[in-house]
Design an enzyme around this catalytic site. Sequence first.
Site, short mmCIF file in Angstrom:
data_model
loop_
_atom_site.label_atom_id
_atom_site.label_comp_id
_atom_site.label_asym_id
_atom_site.label_seq_id
_atom_site.Cartn_x
_atom_site.Cartn_y
_atom_site.Cartn_z
N TYR A 10 0.84 -1.20 0.00
CA TYR A 10 0.00 0.00 0.00
C TYR A 10 0.88 1.26 0.00
O TYR A 10 0.47 2.32 -0.47
CB TYR A 10 -0.87 0.05 1.26
CG TYR A 10 -2.08 -0.86 1.28
CD1 TYR A 10 -2.25 -1.90 0.36
CD2 TYR A 10 -3.07 -0.68 2.25
CE1 TYR A 10 -3.37 -2.72 0.40
CE2 TYR A 10 -4.19 -1.50 2.30
CZ TYR A 10 -4.34 -2.52 1.38
OH TYR A 10 -5.45 -3.33 1.44
N GLY A 11 2.08 1.12 0.56
CA GLY A 11 2.93 2.29 0.81
C GLY A 11 3.44 3.00 -0.42
O GLY A 11 4.01 4.09 -0.32
N CYS B 199 -1.84 -1.30 10.07
CA CYS B 199 -1.00 -0.83 8.96
C CYS B 199 -0.88 0.68 9.12
O CYS B 199 -1.90 1.38 9.19
CB CYS B 199 -1.68 -1.17 7.64
SG CYS B 199 -0.89 -0.48 6.18
N ASN B 200 0.34 1.17 9.19
CA ASN B 200 0.53 2.62 9.37
C ASN B 200 0.09 3.40 8.13
O ASN B 200 -0.47 4.49 8.24
CB ASN B 200 2.00 2.93 9.66
CG ASN B 200 2.40 2.52 11.06
OD1 ASN B 200 2.29 3.28 12.00
ND2 ASN B 200 2.82 1.27 11.22
N THR B 201 0.37 2.83 6.95
CA THR B 201 0.01 3.52 5.72
C THR B 201 -1.51 3.70 5.65
O THR B 201 -2.02 4.79 5.37
CB THR B 201 0.49 2.71 4.50
OG1 THR B 201 1.90 2.48 4.65
CG2 THR B 201 0.23 3.43 3.21
N GLU C 156 8.15 -9.17 3.37
CA GLU C 156 7.22 -10.10 2.71
C GLU C 156 7.95 -11.33 2.18
O GLU C 156 7.39 -12.40 2.07
CB GLU C 156 6.49 -9.39 1.56
CG GLU C 156 5.50 -8.32 1.99
CD GLU C 156 4.14 -8.87 2.43
OE1 GLU C 156 3.70 -9.88 1.88
OE2 GLU C 156 3.54 -8.28 3.35
N THR D 24 4.09 -1.51 10.07
CA THR D 24 3.94 -2.75 10.85
C THR D 24 4.77 -3.90 10.29
O THR D 24 4.91 -4.92 10.94
CB THR D 24 2.45 -3.15 10.94
OG1 THR D 24 1.90 -3.18 9.62
CG2 THR D 24 1.68 -2.16 11.80
N HIS D 25 5.31 -3.74 9.08
CA HIS D 25 6.22 -4.77 8.57
C HIS D 25 7.59 -4.69 9.23
O HIS D 25 8.33 -5.67 9.27
CB HIS D 25 6.42 -4.60 7.06
CG HIS D 25 5.31 -5.15 6.21
ND1 HIS D 25 4.04 -4.66 6.24
CD2 HIS D 25 5.30 -6.14 5.28
CE1 HIS D 25 3.28 -5.32 5.37
NE2 HIS D 25 4.04 -6.23 4.77
N1 DGL Z 1 2.39 -2.60 6.84
C1 DGL Z 1 2.27 -1.38 6.13
C2 DGL Z 1 2.46 -0.18 7.06
O1 DGL Z 1 2.43 -0.33 8.26
C3 DGL Z 1 3.12 -1.16 4.97
C4 DGL Z 1 3.27 -2.19 3.94
C5 DGL Z 1 2.84 -1.68 2.61
O2 DGL Z 1 3.45 -0.76 2.05
O3 DGL Z 1 1.86 -2.19 2.15
O4 DGL Z 1 2.63 0.91 6.60
#
Ligand code: DGL
Length: 279
Positions: free
Chosen positions: A43-44, A74-76, A156, A189-190
């Site tokens: 998502y980022g 997820c922070n994004t 991932e 969160t990754h």
């Molecule tokens: N886990 C996502 C976060 O906390 C980021 C991973 C992504 O870019 O999808 O931002």
Amino acid sequence: MTDNRPIGIFDSGIGGLTVLREIIAAAPYESTIYFGDNGRAPYGTKSSDTIIRYSLQDMMFLNAQNVKMIVIACNTASTHAYDALRKVCNVPVVEVVNPGARAAVQATSNGKIGIIATRATINSGVYESAVRAYGAVIPGLEVVSAACPLFVSLAEEGWWDNEVAYLTACEYLAPLKEAGVDTVVLACTHYPLLAPVISRVMGPDVKLINSGVAVAGVVKDILESEDIISDGIDVVRRFYTSDDPAMFEKIAAPFLGSGLPAGTRMVQVDHYDVTGLLR
Ligand code: DGL
């Protein structure tokens, strides 16, 4: 009143498992449903509109599973879509930015805080504003932000602490080292999956903030204040991914431990129509 409905947790992929792990540790009597949108990750690197649309679809999928609370692990998604979700969701929604920012401000001794996250999170400025707001009382507070997009692919891929991860971390973390930060917020969160290699580069004295613990605390507070705690009988752990379940379980298993995840099912969420929810 007892409420045995599960807690719904979603992320773009496996990163949210770092939050799920803390929720299970803090409230083992609660059932959980986890959705990892691996098929559409990351998502980022996406636009705000896309992140909001994906997050609303993730929410609709979890709502259809009759959850009692939704955790945006997820922070994004939290930085871009929390407001959109909060407005339309009929159960409490928990985000991950504020708990992490608060924990970082509490942890720093020298007032120099690093934030590492996806490009979409860093560019939104939401995390930095939250740290500056909580840290307003710290004289000369310094905040250094760095986008580390490749960390998501490494996480991932399960490349959590090899040479590629080390060299990548050296490159991304150089500005934080140079600034002398004593605290680094893992604002994605990754990233807790890469904590060993990040620590190797930053040095053992630099504190790494994983918002998962603080988020689990928020979840517990809401369970209590809303009076929706489960009776702990027949606790279930369900996992869904929008990509290959076998791959999901292979990467997640060593991290979650104790036979989890199991029975992961594949599900697509693109068919949820969110146009009426976008205001
Ligand atoms: N886990 C996502 C976060 O906390 C980021 C991973 C992504 O870019 O999808 O931002």
